[in-house]
Design a protein around this motif. Structure first.
Motif, PDB file in Angstrom:
ATOM      1  N   LYS B   2       0.843  -1.191   0.000  1.00  0.00           N
ATOM      2  CA  LYS B   2       0.000   0.000   0.000  1.00  0.00           C
ATOM      3  C   LYS B   2       0.880   1.243   0.000  1.00  0.00           C
ATOM      4  O   LYS B   2       1.990   1.244   0.517  1.00  0.00           O
ATOM      5  CB  LYS B   2      -0.873  -0.001   1.245  1.00  0.00           C
ATOM      6  N   SER B   3       0.328   2.325  -0.541  1.00  0.00           N
ATOM      7  CA  SER B   3       1.173   3.504  -0.691  1.00  0.00           C
ATOM      8  C   SER B   3       1.399   4.214   0.638  1.00  0.00           C
ATOM      9  O   SER B   3       2.257   5.076   0.743  1.00  0.00           O
ATOM     10  CB  SER B   3       0.561   4.463  -1.704  1.00  0.00           C
ATOM     11  N   ASP B   4       0.601   3.852   1.678  1.00  0.00           N
ATOM     12  CA  ASP B   4       0.897   4.471   2.964  1.00  0.00           C
ATOM     13  C   ASP B   4       1.572   3.472   3.893  1.00  0.00           C
ATOM     14  O   ASP B   4       1.507   3.598   5.104  1.00  0.00           O
ATOM     15  CB  ASP B   4      -0.373   5.051   3.598  1.00  0.00           C
ATOM     16  N   TRP B  10      10.205   7.603   1.575  1.00  0.00           N
ATOM     17  CA  TRP B  10       9.977   8.559   0.498  1.00  0.00           C
ATOM     18  C   TRP B  10      11.235   9.371   0.295  1.00  0.00           C
ATOM     19  O   TRP B  10      11.737  10.002   1.202  1.00  0.00           O
ATOM     20  CB  TRP B  10       8.804   9.460   0.828  1.00  0.00           C
ATOM     21  N   GLU B  12      13.120  12.449  -1.519  1.00  0.00           N
ATOM     22  CA  GLU B  12      12.817  13.715  -2.187  1.00  0.00           C
ATOM     23  C   GLU B  12      13.532  13.775  -3.531  1.00  0.00           C
ATOM     24  O   GLU B  12      14.687  13.400  -3.650  1.00  0.00           O
ATOM     25  CB  GLU B  12      13.299  14.894  -1.322  1.00  0.00           C
ATOM     26  N   GLU B  13      12.814  14.239  -4.530  1.00  0.00           N
ATOM     27  CA  GLU B  13      13.461  14.480  -5.816  1.00  0.00           C
ATOM     28  C   GLU B  13      14.442  15.627  -5.645  1.00  0.00           C
ATOM     29  O   GLU B  13      14.117  16.624  -4.991  1.00  0.00           O
ATOM     30  CB  GLU B  13      12.401  14.958  -6.814  1.00  0.00           C
ATOM     31  N   PRO B  15      15.887  19.056  -6.359  1.00  0.00           N
ATOM     32  CA  PRO B  15      15.272  20.174  -7.083  1.00  0.00           C
ATOM     33  C   PRO B  15      16.057  20.499  -8.357  1.00  0.00           C
ATOM     34  O   PRO B  15      17.268  20.315  -8.426  1.00  0.00           O
ATOM     35  CB  PRO B  15      15.348  21.333  -6.084  1.00  0.00           C
ATOM     36  N   LEU B  16      15.339  20.950  -9.349  1.00  0.00           N
ATOM     37  CA  LEU B  16      15.978  21.294 -10.617  1.00  0.00           C
ATOM     38  C   LEU B  16      16.672  22.641 -10.492  1.00  0.00           C
ATOM     39  O   LEU B  16      16.107  23.582  -9.939  1.00  0.00           O
ATOM     40  CB  LEU B  16      14.918  21.397 -11.708  1.00  0.00           C
ATOM     41  N   LEU B  18      18.568  26.012 -12.385  1.00  0.00           N
ATOM     42  CA  LEU B  18      18.113  26.896 -13.454  1.00  0.00           C
ATOM     43  C   LEU B  18      18.358  26.247 -14.815  1.00  0.00           C
ATOM     44  O   LEU B  18      17.520  26.285 -15.713  1.00  0.00           O
ATOM     45  CB  LEU B  18      18.861  28.224 -13.344  1.00  0.00           C
ATOM     46  N   ARG B  21      15.866  23.653 -15.517  1.00  0.00           N
ATOM     47  CA  ARG B  21      14.550  24.185 -15.854  1.00  0.00           C
ATOM     48  C   ARG B  21      14.515  24.778 -17.258  1.00  0.00           C
ATOM     49  O   ARG B  21      13.466  24.822 -17.878  1.00  0.00           O
ATOM     50  CB  ARG B  21      14.149  25.236 -14.832  1.00  0.00           C
TER      51      ARG B  21
ATOM     52  N   MET C 381      11.199  29.598 -17.976  1.00  0.00           N
ATOM     53  CA  MET C 381      12.157  28.925 -17.117  1.00  0.00           C
ATOM     54  C   MET C 381      11.974  29.368 -15.681  1.00  0.00           C
ATOM     55  O   MET C 381      11.952  28.560 -14.741  1.00  0.00           O
ATOM     56  CB  MET C 381      13.524  29.361 -17.617  1.00  0.00           C
ATOM     57  N   ALA C 384       8.841  27.938 -14.160  1.00  0.00           N
ATOM     58  CA  ALA C 384       8.764  26.487 -13.947  1.00  0.00           C
ATOM     59  C   ALA C 384       9.115  26.165 -12.513  1.00  0.00           C
ATOM     60  O   ALA C 384      10.030  26.759 -11.947  1.00  0.00           O
ATOM     61  CB  ALA C 384       9.713  25.779 -14.894  1.00  0.00           C
ATOM     62  N   SER C 386      10.827  24.319  -9.439  1.00  0.00           N
ATOM     63  CA  SER C 386      12.111  23.627  -9.394  1.00  0.00           C
ATOM     64  C   SER C 386      11.949  22.205  -8.900  1.00  0.00           C
ATOM     65  O   SER C 386      12.808  21.374  -9.073  1.00  0.00           O
ATOM     66  CB  SER C 386      13.081  24.379  -8.488  1.00  0.00           C
ATOM     67  N   ALA C 387      10.839  21.914  -8.271  1.00  0.00           N
ATOM     68  CA  ALA C 387      10.588  20.536  -7.855  1.00  0.00           C
ATOM     69  C   ALA C 387       9.092  20.357  -7.743  1.00  0.00           C
ATOM     70  O   ALA C 387       8.349  21.312  -7.531  1.00  0.00           O
ATOM     71  CB  ALA C 387      11.247  20.242  -6.509  1.00  0.00           C
ATOM     72  N   ARG C 391       4.396  12.884  -4.367  1.00  0.00           N
ATOM     73  CA  ARG C 391       3.944  11.871  -3.425  1.00  0.00           C
ATOM     74  C   ARG C 391       2.430  11.808  -3.421  1.00  0.00           C
ATOM     75  O   ARG C 391       1.754  12.833  -3.541  1.00  0.00           O
ATOM     76  CB  ARG C 391       4.442  12.198  -2.017  1.00  0.00           C
ATOM     77  N   PRO C 392       1.889  10.607  -3.275  1.00  0.00           N
ATOM     78  CA  PRO C 392       0.429  10.533  -3.156  1.00  0.00           C
ATOM     79  C   PRO C 392       0.011  11.202  -1.866  1.00  0.00           C
ATOM     80  O   PRO C 392       0.737  11.196  -0.879  1.00  0.00           O
ATOM     81  CB  PRO C 392       0.155   9.033  -3.129  1.00  0.00           C
ATOM     82  N   LEU C 394      -1.353  11.055   1.275  1.00  0.00           N
ATOM     83  CA  LEU C 394      -1.630   9.893   2.108  1.00  0.00           C
ATOM     84  C   LEU C 394      -2.935  10.048   2.882  1.00  0.00           C
ATOM     85  O   LEU C 394      -3.613   9.073   3.178  1.00  0.00           O
ATOM     86  CB  LEU C 394      -0.475   9.637   3.074  1.00  0.00           C
ATOM     87  N   VAL C 397      -5.540   8.573   0.785  1.00  0.00           N
ATOM     88  CA  VAL C 397      -5.525   7.117   0.795  1.00  0.00           C
ATOM     89  C   VAL C 397      -6.221   6.609   2.042  1.00  0.00           C
ATOM     90  O   VAL C 397      -7.080   5.716   1.994  1.00  0.00           O
ATOM     91  CB  VAL C 397      -4.069   6.604   0.748  1.00  0.00           C
ATOM     92  N   ARG C 401      -9.657   4.406   2.405  1.00  0.00           N
ATOM     93  CA  ARG C 401      -9.719   3.096   3.044  1.00  0.00           C
ATOM     94  C   ARG C 401     -10.775   3.097   4.152  1.00  0.00           C
ATOM     95  O   ARG C 401     -11.551   2.167   4.298  1.00  0.00           O
ATOM     96  CB  ARG C 401      -8.345   2.727   3.611  1.00  0.00           C
TER      97      ARG C 401
END
Ligand code: SF4
Ligand code: SF4
Ligand code: SF4
Ligand code: SF4
Ligand code: FES
Lengths: 534, 192, 407
Positions: B2-4, B10, B12-13, B15-16, B18, B21, C381, C384, C386-387, C391-392, C394, C397, C401
């Motif tokens: 399950k996703s929870d 989790w 973190e991505e 950040p991009l 400049l 982007r 640019m 846009a 930057s991140a 994440r879903p 929660l 969810v 449920r």
């Protein structure tokens, strides 16, 4: 009430119960390995695999352990008995027994039929030493000796003497013996007196290793490819509980299934080697209609409707309920025919008899009645037809023209009806025959239907001791065969798939004798007579 | 899962920046790689004119063979271990009592569906007597499915074809372990 | 009568050319793909029954024959009528598009013959609108096919495709508007002639519009990095999962034709059509020799754009669907509008003063265009994020449920 302490768990044992340490431990969920002990045989205590520490606990709670390890199989537990089965001492003893047994063992497991269900293998993995000290000896082939009904691989034997005790105590035939002394001990037979009795197949199941081999099963399948399905033997009215071992809808062997009320741990060779008829290519398959000289192959779709219409138009009806039918099938057939013609004549099929009941010293009995369900079908007839009409009477009625259409259910082996009897059915307007093998009767049938063999049926049988046992199918019928149950279910105009459990509940509700079957049916069956009052 | 679910971490991505982007470095990077390969050397081996060079023929997993024992009989003892191990269920064995006095069980028929085989080599690993081995023949082909179901005779003939170039495992192992500890020796040479 | 014959000839040439081009472009694509992946690609099929290979030139014929003779399996669960109709709709829409593509006008120099307009429907005043309109019919082919297939992957593919095609039509249209505004005509011939006359291609003056149009036509033709509709890794084959044989071929050819049409439009609208400095002259009507050169130049440009399509496929990874939609609505549409407004402002307020000031008009125009591109790009640019938090949620969810458990 006796209290026994096993590895720290207390269990209660009822008064008057005589349990040895292995059985008592099993109740506590502790398993003690053993080779020579078998619940159905006398105790010899020779293999020493079951050694455990035993002691007593007095009323004050003090525990006094015995100085030596004792064989669990030969130790009866009583109030205050204390068992320790996991100590290092015990584990060492087991490992040494294993090592001793394997010292001169061929370890040709790759070609041993027992591999996969061999106690020597299993126990070695569980209790043996991690690394063997037998580096110098390479595997060799076991010598093979013909004992008569079964083959012996001499070097694989661990001399537990289960087989010897079996022929002494259960079959009472005494063919096997231990010859030689000390390291020269081997299982053997006297020259000219091979192992030959109707229970001989059981020694193969008894043998904890691959020393005794069933000649029928030898090299046929590895055991792990097969699936075991609980079943009931239909060879005689004893109705032994069996395991049907099958791989991809092909039966490869039949083994006894423990049932204290019926066959205990044994079955006879008749039942054990009865399965080849299931795969006999001569079996009746498909459905066909004969009209005048033409034969037309029929499709099963819509067949039930066609049969119903034909029966309705035939006039006075009759049906023969074979003692090979399950209760459900007999009930459905009788009910449907009676519904189509309330005056229909319902008769019991011929009951094959052979000689007399055979009793063995161990209490095992092979019935003379070579069909599984005479008792049950008679009870159904007694309720639904008001009495049991014999097959001879039915044939007479047919010959006199009192019946115009008949449904004859079979399930017999070949040769159950002769030409002369079958010829009397010729004057019927309509004759439906569902049988396992072609017979003079099926060749005269207007509708000839292939029938199911015992392993293909769902249903319940009542054995000669009025014990009802329910089984599910183990294999699928061959292409072109639909089981009696499913055809009769459809003939009765019911929707969906044949449901044996529901039918049993229905007939149990309708017929007072079967009332006990309204509850759940245990694996080991249900005694209908004893439970009548309940 | 399950996703929870508590066990999910989790992340973190990042950040991009400049540059990210603006998308330009990515566009340029992508096209540069493409162009580099467009002109780069080609890997293709022009089979069948050229042949693949097999570095280790003994380790290669190609067509199967059934080895013969010292007397030229099929070495297999029909233990079904290969069929048990085979993940593709492509080995079919019919066992029987052997016609030879010194051997107990043998395969009356032994077939491998080479079309169904995934050449994983599990059968070779499983065999207790080194009777089945994978050779370095890799270009097998046939005109029908039936032709690709190899029977005992065919598998033995593959052995005859390849035995000189690729000696039996157990033979190599025996040579290798003659001086080493006896425990690790292959057991296969014994007629079982 | 004369007109009919002329049209028939043109149709024949176009259809024949297109089918041949589609077939051989597939070969080109396969080989280019192979080279990019360090392989050689199909290089064996040549003349049948001989050893002559011809670099694999026989491959498209073999492929076509295979497609035609392959079993045409129709699954039992499909809606037959729509299932059969859908690829035809797609194919027809993709083909009739080319009726309005002009290759220039040729004067055969025979007395009494009017100059021949090298387009199937000459004098179509709304050429560009016709093309955009007809090409959107393809959505129906995709949507009907996916719906009729009665397969969830096909359906997902169809829904994605419909959303994508409809979304990108807007930036596409906006980018076209910029060109139309600059040329003052909806006729494709006029648009090309305007570029030829000044010698300044629209790409130089409206780079922003070109960019928007390029991206949108990638998306419209459903090619990587925008092939969400048939992304094999997720959807098996997307909307044509259940198709096989000649119906599948119609779909594939139609997609190819869309790409070709896109390339033609790019060349016509932004890359000067048949015009090339010093080679083709700049008058609307040409003699037979010059006309041939013009056609060659035109086709060469188109081929170059197609090659770019092919190379792009292996250079950039596929977008995620939310990114794809975000790009259409949040980036491409604003950029397109900026371009449109820029062009409008230029024409309305700046052109006249510039002509008076005596500065080199074309140079200023181009500089302004590129400046606009740079500024707009920088703005996009900066806007846009930057991140993105992917994440879903929660709490959602958990709430879902709970509600199920309550039930
Ligand atoms: S009896 Fe058979 S299976 Fe058991 S250990 Fe011996 S050879 Fe192996
Ligand atoms: S043959 Fe089997 S049952 Fe008999 S003594 Fe040996 S091991 Fe025990
Ligand atoms: S190589 Fe793998 S798949 Fe092939 S036969 Fe052996 S075990 Fe089976
Ligand atoms: S594992 Fe080896 S010995 Fe066993 S059946 Fe397979 S090939 Fe024969
Ligand atoms: S089982 Fe107890 S000694 Fe063999």
């Amino acid at each position: 009430m006796a209290t026994v302490l096993i590895d720290g768990t207390e269990i209660e044992i009822g008064d008057g119960e005589r349990l040895n340490a292995i059985e008592a431990a099993a109740r506590a969920g502790v398993s003690i390995p053993y080779y020579c002990w078998h619940p159905g045989l006398s105790v010899v205590g020779s293999c020493r695999m079951c050694l455990v520490e035993a002691g007593t606990r007095d009323a004050a709670g003090r525990i006094q352990m015995g100085p030596k390890l004792v064989p669990a199989c030969n130790t009866l537990v009583r109030d205050g008995t204390v068992l320790v089965t996991q100590s290092e001492k015990v584990q060492q003893a087991r490992a040494m027994v294993e090592e001793g047994l394997l010292l001169r063992h061929p370890i040709d497991c790759p070609i041993c039929d027992k591999a996969g269900e061999c106690l020597l293998q299993d126990y070695y993995f569980e209790y043996g030493q991690a690394d063997g000290r037998r580096a110098d000896i390479r595997p060799f082939t076991s010598r093979r000796r013909d004992l008569g009904d079964v083959a012996l691989f001499v070097d694989r034997c661990i001399l537990c003497t289960r087989c010897v005790r079996f022929v002494r105590e259960v079959s009472g035939t005494n063919e096997l013996l231990v010859s030689g002394r000390a390291t020269g001990e081997e299982i053997d037979v006297f020259p000219g007196f091979p192992l030959a009795n109707k229970l001989s197949g059981n020694v193969v199941d008894l043998c904890p290793v691959g020393a005794l081999a069933d000649k029928d099963f030898l090299y046929r399948q590895r055991v792990w490819f097969m699936r075991s399905h609980p079943g009931v033997c239909t060879r005689c009215a004893s109705g032994c509980s069996i395991w049907i071992d099958e791989n991809q809808d092909r039966i490869h062997r039949i083994r006894p299934r423990e049932n204290p009320h019926v066959n205990r741990w044994w079955i006879c060779n008749d039942g054990r080697y009865d399965y080849p008829h299931v795969h006999n290519p001569a079996r009746l398959v498909g459905a066909r209609q004969r009209k005048g000289g033409d034969t037309r192959e029929l499709d099963f779709t819509g067949l039930a409707g066609q049969l119903r219409a034909a029966l309705r138009q035939a006039g006075r009806l009759g049906a023969v309920l074979s003692p090979f039918l399950t209760l459900q099938e007999a009930y459905l057939l009788a009910g449907t025919i009676r519904q189509l013609d309330p005056q229909a004549l319902l008769a019991l099929g011929p009951v094959p008899l052979a000689g007399e009941d055979e009793r063995y010293p161990g209490g095992f009995t092979i019935s003379k009645e070579k069909c599984p369900n005479r008792f049950g079908v008679e009870r159904i007839l007694g309720r639904m037809a008001g009495g049991v009409i014999r097959f001879d009477h039915f044939v007479e009625q047919v010959a006199q023209g009192a019946i115009a259409g008949a449904w004859v259910s079979g399930g017999y082996r070949q040769g159950w009806i002769d030409e002369a009897t079958a010829a009397k059915f010729e004057q019927l307007r309509l004759l439906v025959v569902q049988d396992l093998f072609p017979s003079p009767l099926s060749q005269r049938a207007t509708y000839e239907l292939g029938g199911a063999a015992f392993a293909e049926r769902d249903g319940s049988y009542v054995n000669r001791q009025h014990r009802l046992q329910s089984v599910a199918w183990a294999i699928r019928p061959p292409a072109g065969v639909r089981t009696e149950g499913s055809i009769l279910w459809e003939l009765a105009g019911r929707a969906g798939l044949y449901d044996a459990a529901a039918t049993l509940r229905e007939l149990a509700a309708e017929i007072p004798f079967f009332h006990p079957a309204l509850g759940t049916i245990p694996e080991t069956g249900l005694d209908l007579l004893v439970n009548q009052i309940a | 899962m399950k996703s929870d679910d508590k066990s999910i971490k989790w992340v973190e991505e990042p950040p991009l920046g400049l540059a990210g982007r603006s998308y330009v470095p990515l566009l340029v990077g992508g096209i540069t790689t493409t162009l580099k390969h467009l002109a780069g050397p080609k890997m293709t081996v022009e089979s069948p004119e050229q042949r693949h060079a097999i570095v280790d023929p003994l380790g290669y997993r190609g067509v199967h063979r059934l080895n013969r024992d010292a007397q030229g009989r099929v070495k297999c003892v029909a233990c079904f271990l290969c069929a048990t191990a085979c993940p593709a269920h492509c080995i079919d064995i019919v066992a029987a009592e052997s016609p030879w006095p010194d051997r107990e069980k043998y395969p009356e028929s032994f077939t491998i569906d080479e079309l169904r085989c995934i050449f994983c080599g599990m059968c070779e690993e499983a065999c207790p007597v080194d009777a089945i081995e994978l050779t370095s023949l890799y270009d097998l082909s046939g005109k029908s499915r039936e032709e690709m179901i190899f029977d005992k005779a065919k598998l033995l003939s593959v052995y005859d074809q390849t035995k000189d170039a690729e000696p039996m495992r157990s033979a190599q192992a025996d040579r290798a372990t003659d001086s080493a500890c006896p425990d690790s020796g292959e057991r296969g040479e014994e007629p079982i | 009568m004369y007109l009919v014959i002329e049209s028939l000839i043109k149709i024949g040439v176009i259809i024949g050319g297109l089918m041949g081009a589609a077939a051989y472009l597939v070969l080109v694509e396969r080989r280019v793909a192979a080279w990019i992946q360090d392989r050689r690609g199909p290089n064996r099929v040549g003349i049948p029954l001989t050893e002559i290979r011809l670099f694999g030139l026989g491959q498209p014929i073999a492929d076509g024959v295979k497609f035609i003779f392959k079993e045409e399996f129709v699954p039992g669960h499909v809606d037959r009528l729509l299932y059969v109709a859908a690829p035809m709709v797609m194919f027809v829409a993709a083909t009739v598009l080319f009726a309005a593509i002009p290759f220039g006008t040729v004067d055969l120099g025979i007395a009494g013959w009017a100059p021949i307009n090298l387009v199937v429907v000459p004098g179509l005043d709304v050429g560009i609108i016709y093309i955009v309109a007809v090409s959107s019919i393809a959505v129906y082919g995709v949507l009907l096919g996916s719906w009729a297939s009665n397969n969830k992957y096909a359906f997902f593919g169809g829904v994605r495709s419909a959303a994508q095609l409809i979304s990108y039509e807007i930036p596409l249209g906006v980018a076209i508007l910029g060109v139309v505004l600059a040329s003052g005509s909806l006729r494709l011939e006029a648009i090309v002639e305007a570029q030829a006359e000044t010698g300044v291609w629209n790409v130089l003056t409206q780079p922003l519009g070109f960019l928007v149009f390029l991206v949108a036509s990638f998306a419209e033709s459903g090619r990587l990095p925008f092939d969400l509709a048939e992304s094999e890794q997720e959807l098996v084959g997307g909307f044509h999962t259940e198709y096989s044989g000649i119906k599948l071929m119609m779909y594939l050819v139609a997609e190819y034709l869309h790409m070709i049409a896109g390339s033609f439009l790019i060349v016509l609208l932004f890359l000067g059509g048949w015009h090339f400095w010093g080679l083709t002259g700049d008058g609307p009507v040409a003699g037979i020799g010059v006309a041939l050169v013009r056609i060659a130049v035109f086709l060469a440009k188109v081929l170059a754009v197609i090659l770019f399509f092919m190379i792009a496929r292996w250079s950039w990874p596929r977008f995620r669907f939310d990114q794809l939609m975000g790009l259409a609505w949040k980036v491409m549409l604003p950029l397109g509008l900026v371009n449109l407004v820029g062009v409008a402002v230029w024409i309305e307020y700046l052109r006249a003063p510039l002509a008076v000031s005596g500065l080199p008009e074309r140079l200023v125009m181009a500089a302004a265009g590129w400046l606009l591109l740079g500024v707009a790009w920088l703005a996009a640019m900066a806007a846009a994020p930057s991140a993105r938090d992917n994440r879903p949620d929660l709490s959602l969810v958990a709430r879902y449920r709970d509600s199920r458990e309550a039930r």
